[in-house]
Design a protein around this motif. Structure first.
Motif, PDB file in Angstrom:
ATOM      1  N   VAL A   1       0.966  -1.475   0.390  1.00 30.43           N
ATOM      2  CA  VAL A   1       0.477  -0.491  -0.099  1.00 30.43           C
ATOM      3  C   VAL A   1       1.075   0.991  -0.368  1.00 30.43           C
ATOM      4  N   ILE A   2       2.057   1.112   0.586  1.00 28.22           N
ATOM      5  CA  ILE A   2       3.520   2.158   0.715  1.00 28.22           C
ATOM      6  C   ILE A   2       3.972   2.072   0.069  1.00 28.22           C
ATOM      7  N   ASP A   3       3.980   2.956  -0.792  1.00 26.31           N
ATOM      8  CA  ASP A   3       5.893   2.879  -1.728  1.00 26.31           C
ATOM      9  C   ASP A   3       6.929   2.445  -1.539  1.00 26.31           C
ATOM     10  N   HIS A   4       7.695   1.205  -1.996  1.00 30.21           N
ATOM     11  CA  HIS A   4       8.866   0.521  -0.993  1.00 30.21           C
ATOM     12  C   HIS A   4       8.904   0.143   0.242  1.00 30.21           C
ATOM     13  N   HIS A   5       8.053  -0.326   0.543  1.00 26.27           N
ATOM     14  CA  HIS A   5       7.542  -1.143   1.556  1.00 26.27           C
ATOM     15  C   HIS A   5       7.952  -2.238   1.117  1.00 26.27           C
ATOM     16  N   VAL A   6       9.848  -2.436   1.951  1.00 28.24           N
ATOM     17  CA  VAL A   6       9.923  -4.457   2.461  1.00 28.24           C
ATOM     18  C   VAL A   6       9.754  -4.652   3.190  1.00 28.24           C
ATOM     19  N   LEU A   7      10.472  -5.773   3.213  1.00 26.42           N
ATOM     20  CA  LEU A   7       9.951  -7.074   4.880  1.00 26.42           C
ATOM     21  C   LEU A   7      11.460  -7.724   4.693  1.00 26.42           C
ATOM     22  N   ILE A   8      11.863  -7.699   6.088  1.00 20.75           N
ATOM     23  CA  ILE A   8      12.958  -8.194   6.298  1.00 20.75           C
ATOM     24  C   ILE A   8      12.563  -9.504   7.102  1.00 20.75           C
ATOM     25  N   VAL A   9      13.239 -10.958   6.296  1.00 18.41           N
ATOM     26  CA  VAL A   9      12.917 -11.916   6.162  1.00 18.41           C
ATOM     27  C   VAL A   9      13.644 -13.096   6.824  1.00 18.41           C
ATOM     28  N   THR A  10      13.434 -13.699   7.929  1.00 20.10           N
ATOM     29  CA  THR A  10      14.579 -14.999   8.139  1.00 20.10           C
ATOM     30  C   THR A  10      14.819 -15.956   7.313  1.00 20.10           C
ATOM     31  N   ARG A  11      16.086 -16.365   6.683  1.00 25.73           N
ATOM     32  CA  ARG A  11      16.415 -17.413   6.232  1.00 25.73           C
ATOM     33  C   ARG A  11      15.329 -18.788   6.200  1.00 25.73           C
ATOM     34  N   ARG A  12      15.837 -19.224   7.484  1.00 23.10           N
ATOM     35  CA  ARG A  12      14.550 -20.265   7.838  1.00 23.10           C
ATOM     36  C   ARG A  12      13.482 -19.907   8.386  1.00 23.10           C
ATOM     37  N   PHE A  13      12.922 -20.608   8.623  1.00 25.38           N
ATOM     38  CA  PHE A  13      12.248 -20.910   8.717  1.00 25.38           C
ATOM     39  C   PHE A  13      11.554 -20.468  10.645  1.00 25.38           C
ATOM     40  N   GLU A  14      10.742 -19.539  10.805  1.00 27.35           N
ATOM     41  CA  GLU A  14      10.928 -19.187  12.283  1.00 27.35           C
ATOM     42  C   GLU A  14       9.812 -18.693  12.426  1.00 27.35           C
ATOM     43  N   LEU A  15       8.565 -18.819  13.600  1.00 24.60           N
ATOM     44  CA  LEU A  15       7.588 -18.523  13.866  1.00 24.60           C
ATOM     45  C   LEU A  15       7.492 -17.395  13.949  1.00 24.60           C
ATOM     46  N   GLN A  16       6.667 -16.254  13.369  1.00 21.10           N
ATOM     47  CA  GLN A  16       6.097 -14.584  13.652  1.00 21.10           C
ATOM     48  C   GLN A  16       5.554 -14.698  15.498  1.00 21.10           C
ATOM     49  N   ARG A  17       5.285 -15.811  16.457  1.00 19.22           N
ATOM     50  CA  ARG A  17       5.239 -15.568  17.151  1.00 19.22           C
ATOM     51  C   ARG A  17       5.994 -15.487  18.084  1.00 19.22           C
ATOM     52  N   ALA A  18       7.276 -15.845  17.495  1.00 13.52           N
ATOM     53  CA  ALA A  18       8.391 -16.100  18.534  1.00 13.52           C
ATOM     54  C   ALA A  18       8.856 -14.583  18.481  1.00 13.52           C
ATOM     55  N   LEU A  19      10.338 -14.931  20.136  1.00 15.89           N
ATOM     56  CA  LEU A  19      10.031 -13.541  20.314  1.00 15.89           C
ATOM     57  C   LEU A  19      11.978 -12.858  19.647  1.00 15.89           C
ATOM     58  N   LEU A  20      11.904 -11.863  19.456  1.00 13.01           N
ATOM     59  CA  LEU A  20      12.739 -11.395  18.608  1.00 13.01           C
ATOM     60  C   LEU A  20      14.216 -11.188  19.041  1.00 13.01           C
ATOM     61  N   ASN A  21      15.309 -11.268  18.488  1.00  9.72           N
ATOM     62  CA  ASN A  21      16.311 -11.929  18.930  1.00  9.72           C
ATOM     63  C   ASN A  21      17.610 -10.984  18.219  1.00  9.72           C
ATOM     64  N   LEU A  22      18.737 -10.996  18.477  1.00  4.73           N
ATOM     65  CA  LEU A  22      19.890  -9.868  18.125  1.00  4.73           C
ATOM     66  C   LEU A  22      19.848 -10.168  16.758  1.00  4.73           C
TER      67      LEU A  22
END
Length: 314
Positions: A112-133
């Protein structure tokens, strides 16, 4: 040249150097993806609503038909949640850059917003996992290259549409009719000394913390500091890690807003109000509605009232 699967290789294969070149790479890949038909922007009409000292931007989405069709096709062609994952494998036409051995940058297919990007983990991790360093390192490697807002939707109840862990970055300003970030005027009275507190005037439940401004030119140091303060924000809002098969998952849904100057965490108690879905951008002052009926609800009740309902009050 093509990949082993017969798909064209991405235009960019690594994070461009020198630092600061990520934004041009996003712009180039956006043009490429539009030309290939891989990027499918969602058209909107927009209005502004002043409420509680914030000029909210409310976008009415013209149609989600393509996004919903894409989701249905993936679901129909899969035997499980991970098989329908759009990030494994990702569309090479949406690939922008490798950031690290743990994360990569993709364009948001239905932006919806121009140039909106995603920072994606290479291997599968759950979206409900806590963020890490590693998540924070990837985030700030990108965000220190151009003025932007990072955000995270912690679980479906917080507006996440995919199970695979991904942070998001939207360039600032979010809209050219308001300040770069709609809630920015209220932040002038917030403490930026590194202590966890709240923002005067923001009535919905949240915890806020500022960053040391000298770290903006030191992405890895900023990431370390942000990770430590993220843990403090979790504690301040009553969230904690829950061990599930050895993986630290969040105890409850939440949204996280991040800039290179500050970070805010918002606990969630509901995904929507009167059918209006709220994700992290809502707490930054940017809301989305599906039709005129929902727009009228926001006009009548006021955006702050909607945010307080889904997040609770201080």
């Amino acid at each position: 040249m093509s990949s082993k699967q017969g798909l064209p290789l991405p235009m960019n294969t690594s994070l461009p150097e020198p630092a600061g070149a990520l934004w041009p790479a996003i712009v180039r890949q956006t043009a490429h993806a539009l030309d290939r038909g891989a990027l499918l922007p969602i058209q909107t009409s927009r209005t502004t609503i002043d409420d509680g000292g914030v000029r909210f931007v409310v976008r009415q989405i013209s149609s989600l038909a393509r996004k919903e069709k894409d989701a249905q096709q993936r679901k129909a062609g899969s035997s499980g949640a991970r098989a329908s994952n759009p990030f494994l494998p990702y569309d090479p036409d949406l690939f922008v850059a490798d950031i690290s051995d743990t994360h990569l940058v993709l364009l948001n297919k239905f932006n919806v917003i121009d140039h909106h990007v995603l920072i994606v983990t290479r291997r599968f991790e759950l979206q409900r996992a806590l963020l890490n360093l590693a998540d924070f390192r990837a985030l700030f490697t990108c965000m220190t290259q151009f003025d932007s807002l990072g955000f995270y939707n912690g679980g479906p109840e917080a507006g996440a549409s995919q199970l695979h862990k991904h942070l998001q970055i939207a360039p600032l300003p979010l809209d050219d009719t308001t300040s770069p970030l709609p809630i920015e005027p209220l932040l002038a009275s917030a403490r930026m000394d590194g202590s966890v507190g709240t923002v005067p005037g923001l009535g919905f439940a949240h915890a806020f913390v500022g960053f040391d401004p000298v770290l903006v030119s030191r992405p890895l140091e900023l990431a370390h500091s942000a990770f430590e303060r993220y843990m403090s924000l979790l504690a301040a809002t009553g969230l904690h890690a829950v061990d599930v098969n050895g993986e630290p998952l969040q105890s409850a849904p939440y949204n996280l807003l991040v800039t290179t100057r500050w970070m805010m965490l918002v606990p969630r108690r509901a995904e929507h109000s009167e059918g209006i879905s709220i994700n992290a951008l809502g707490f930054a002052g940017s809301l989305f509605v599906r039709n005129e009926t929902q727009m009228d609800i926001i006009r009548t009740r006021g955006p702050m009232s909607i945010l307080k309902e889904v997040a609770g009050t201080i």
